[in-house]
Scaffold this active site. Structure first.
Site, PDB file in Angstrom:
ATOM      1  N   PRO A  74      -2.655   9.135  10.346  1.00  0.00           N
ATOM      2  CG  PRO A  74      -0.403   9.784  10.729  1.00  0.00           C
ATOM      3  CD  PRO A  74      -1.750   8.972  11.202  1.00  0.00           C
ATOM      4  CG  ASN A  87     -17.032   5.362   2.587  1.00  0.00           C
ATOM      5  OD1 ASN A  87     -16.558   6.226   1.796  1.00  0.00           O
ATOM      6  ND2 ASN A  87     -16.698   5.132   3.673  1.00  0.00           N
ATOM      7  CG  HIS A  95     -15.217  12.112   6.650  1.00  0.00           C
ATOM      8  ND1 HIS A  95     -15.025  10.754   6.358  1.00  0.00           N
ATOM      9  CD2 HIS A  95     -14.376  12.856   6.880  1.00  0.00           C
ATOM     10  CE1 HIS A  95     -13.597  10.866   6.677  1.00  0.00           C
ATOM     11  NE2 HIS A  95     -13.200  12.014   6.889  1.00  0.00           N
ATOM     12  CB  SER A 147      25.719   2.877  -1.669  1.00  0.00           C
ATOM     13  OG  SER A 147      25.726   2.696  -3.211  1.00  0.00           O
ATOM     14  CG  HIS A 186      26.081   8.087  -0.115  1.00  0.00           C
ATOM     15  ND1 HIS A 186      26.100   6.878   0.543  1.00  0.00           N
ATOM     16  CD2 HIS A 186      26.764   7.968  -1.323  1.00  0.00           C
ATOM     17  CE1 HIS A 186      26.837   5.883  -0.427  1.00  0.00           C
ATOM     18  NE2 HIS A 186      27.207   6.795  -1.519  1.00  0.00           N
ATOM     19  CG  HIS A 238      21.810  12.281  -4.885  1.00  0.00           C
ATOM     20  ND1 HIS A 238      20.965  12.489  -5.778  1.00  0.00           N
ATOM     21  CD2 HIS A 238      21.929  10.646  -5.032  1.00  0.00           C
ATOM     22  CE1 HIS A 238      20.576  11.660  -6.415  1.00  0.00           C
ATOM     23  NE2 HIS A 238      21.014  10.471  -6.117  1.00  0.00           N
ATOM     24  NE  ARG A 262      30.387   7.914  -3.055  1.00  0.00           N
ATOM     25  CZ  ARG A 262      31.417   8.520  -4.021  1.00  0.00           C
ATOM     26  NH1 ARG A 262      32.227   9.447  -3.379  1.00  0.00           N
ATOM     27  NH2 ARG A 262      31.583   7.848  -5.098  1.00  0.00           N
TER      28      ARG A 262
END
Length: 662
Positions: free
Chosen positions: A123, A190, A264, A384, A462, A474, A521
């Site tokens: 990756p 390259n 390639h 937090s 959270h 969130h 939280r």
């Protein structure tokens, strides 16, 4: 260079051995990427014969230089180097079995398949970013143990794609800020991608960007070994991380496919290989390396024996030898475990009502001073996440590596990859924090850590609609189910301060898998009021409260919803409905328990799953006739108490659902 072993063998001979093995292996497999190994053979030859500190016979030597092939598609470059220099796991037979079932020579380098492969790459962007973690670990351990035991360099071969991926921007920016001078990146410049020339999509000034990151930047002809050697030597003297742009020709030597996308990602073909052999002056059969050239390569592989022997003697007489060995072993110490159990007992007795993010921080306050290997951090959410405790008062900074906390900045993906690098390097147990909703940013690196079986601890706070007013952007509703899909990843969602302490013990003991600690939280009552030294959470799920008679209902809940389910159980029991409450902090661990234990915990009655997430995955535990109380979709912005009521995740809703089904 020994005249006996290398006389008559030129740099070109050494480099062409890499090119020949690479194109032959790809041709035999009928798949692979010959272009990059052929293009970077000169650079790699200079690195391995003149600079890299390594010993193929002792590939786990703690003070070796680290070599990371970030452009992992060019894996035959690494396999060729490993065979030629004498790594026992990569034989010529393994080269011939490239990309075949069970071979150590997988399509991309796989950590654990062969000793000498430092990490899994493929990756793009992960290798160069994880390398920052390797280099940071070296500096951190050097500050602790000194030059005698820790003094090595991390080298990376990266391609255009690595430098395009966003994660590399995050990690390389931090590397420049910290002045990671023992990180040297050799960029295979390259200018060819799968689709064709890189200028189809990539025309920025990469060297200027890295200079802006505070890197030392240079450029060389990648086929000029003298120029490459001078550039690496200069890079080793700077006080910054270094990027060396090595201008190369992909598929170097191939008569018609060199400098084209055609070299390639596919075999060159018999005719092209024949032409390459002529162009390279390599008149040898496939997979044949002349004895003189192989012996020369083995000579370079053997040079490290002296350095390792000297290091072993230094370790033996070092006053830090026991601490160093303990750091490399990375075990949870007996002292830390005893302190953890005492803390757990104190929590059961005092019964605090606090958020599990705070419970986690309190647990860290107990164990971090006793585990000098632990390295904390956060992606700009330190307060937090509660990841910085009293023992971590000092953070690492440029030229100041004796701290134990990293301010990663808003770089969640880079942070996760860097922690992978620290864990892979050894001697450090990394953990860091962000919000659970941002685990999506970290996910590719979390997945790679699981694939590589690395103990990396991701503190994710959270963890539900319980964060309240920040709203649906969130509020993670699908993230826990998505993380549970990653093989070999432990997802731990503790219900109270006792389970939070147990979650840390589990994560520290899990030396072959990463962990995610999903923490609240909002404040939660202590559910475990009777102390046990046994880690009940380690079973994944357990009966927190048994029914007072033959079970009619079993409530299954995780994290903050255990308290809600507890209140529902009390109401059902009061109405004469025998109900058991099961806490399920880790589905993965529960799935690993014996079937008899699972059946005893789940029971035969109606099962109701309670979790402030989407339903995905719950049917495995509640069965076809079970009930799920959770999120129907995304959340809303409001105080968390209102949100739980709005979405029907309440004790009354659980009671109603149970009575309707009975």
């Amino acid at each position: 260079m020994s005249s006996d072993l290398t006389a008559g063998v030129s740099h070109a001979d050494l480099a062409n051995a890499i090119r020949a093995l690479s194109m032959d292996a790809v041709e035999a497999a009928k798949s692979g990427h010959p272009g990059m190994p052929m293009g970077m053979a000169d650079v790699a030859t200079v690195l391995f014969t003149q600079f890299l500190k390594f010993d193929p016979k002792r590939p786990d030597w703690a003070d070796r230089d680290r070599f990371i092939l970030s452009a992992g598609h060019g894996s035959m470059l690494q396999y060729s180097l490993m065979y030629l220099t004498g790594y026992e796991d990569i034989t010529l037979d393994e080269i011939k079995r490239f990309r075949q079932m069970g071979a150590k020579t997988a399509g991309h380098p796989e950590f654990g398949m062969a000793r000498g492969i430092e990490m899994t790459t493929g990756p793009l962007g992960q290798g160069i970013s994880t390398a920052v973690g390797f280099a940071m670990a070296e500096r951190i351990l050097n500050a602790r143990f000194g030059d005698d035991l820790v003094d090595h360099t991390t080298y990376v071969i990266a391609g255009d794609g690595d430098l395009q991926e966003g994660i590399s921007h995050e990690a390389c920016s931090l590397a420049g800020h910290l002045g990671l001078s023992k990180l040297i990146v050799l960029w295979d410049d390259n200018r060819i991608s799968i689709d064709g020339s890189t200028d189809l999509s990539f025309t920025e000034d990469v060297k200027a960007r890295y200079a802006a990151y505070n890197w030392d930047v240079s450029a060389v002809d990648g086929h000029d070994p003298v120029a490459v050697a001078k550039a690496i030597a200069a890079a080793k003297l700077t006080d910054k991380p270094s990027l060396i742009a090595c201008r190369t020709t992909i598929g170097y030597g191939a008569p018609t496919k060199a400098n084209t996308a055609g070299s390639h990602g596919s075999p060159l073909g018999a005719a092209e290989i024949e032409g390459a052999r002529k162009a390279l002056n390599w008149p040898h059969a496939p997979f044949e390396i002349p004895d003189a050239i192989l012996h020369a390569w083995r000579h370079f592989g053997d040079r490290g024996h002296v350095a390792v022997d000297a290091w072993v003697k230094r370790l033996a007489r070092s006053p830090n030898r026991l601490a160093f060995k303990a750091a490399i072993a990375g075990d949870l110490s007996a002292e830390a475990r005893a302190a953890l159990h005492a803390h757990k007992k104190a929590v059961s007795e005092s019964r605090p009502k606090i958020a599990t993010r705070q419970s986690s921080g309190n647990t860290l306050d107990v164990i971090v001073p006793l585990m000098p290997e632990m390295m904390g951090g956060s992606a700009d959410l330190t307060g937090s996440n509660n990841t910085r405790v009293k023992a971590l008062s000092k953070a690492v900074q440029k030229n100041s590596w004796d701290g134990r906390y990293v301010h990663y900045g808003v770089r969640e993906h880079g942070m996760a990859a860097i922690m992978n690098g620290m864990a892979l390097h050894g001697g450090i147990i990394p953990y860091s924090g962000t919000f659970l909703a941002f685990s999506d940013y970290s996910r590719p690196a979390i997945r790679l850590g699981a694939l590589m079986k690395q103990r990396v601890i991701h503190v994710m706070t959270h963890d539900s609609i319980g964060l309240g007013e920040d709203g649906p952007t969130h509020q993670p509703v699908e993230h826990i189910p998505a993380l549970r899909c990653i093989p070999n990843l432990l997802v731990l969602r503790p219900a109270d301060a006792v389970e939070a302490a147990e979650a840390w013990e589990i994560a520290l003991d899990a030396k072959t898998r990463p962990s995610v600690l999903a923490l609240t939280r909002q404040n939660l009552a202590t559910m475990r009021v009777e102390h046990t030294d046994e880690n009940l959470s380690a079973k994944g799920a357990y009966v927190l409260r048994e029914a007072t008679g033959p079970r009619k209902v079993t409530l299954l809940a995780t994290g903050s919803e255990v308290e809600i389910a507890f209140n529902a159980r009390e109401k059902l029991e009061a109405e004469g409905i025998p109900t058991a409450l099961v806490s399920m902090p880790s589905w993965e661990l529960f799935a690993e328990q014996p079937e008899a234990y699972q059946k005893a915990v789940l029971g035969d009655g109606l099962r109701i799953g309670v979790e402030a997430m989407v339903r995905f995955g719950w049917d495995r535990w509640i069965g076809e006739k079970g009930v799920f109380i959770g999120m129907p979709g995304f959340g809303e912005s409001a105080p968390y108490q209102e949100l739980y009521a709005h979405f029907g995740i309440t004790a009354d809703a659980i009671v109603k659902a149970a009575k309707e089904r009975l």
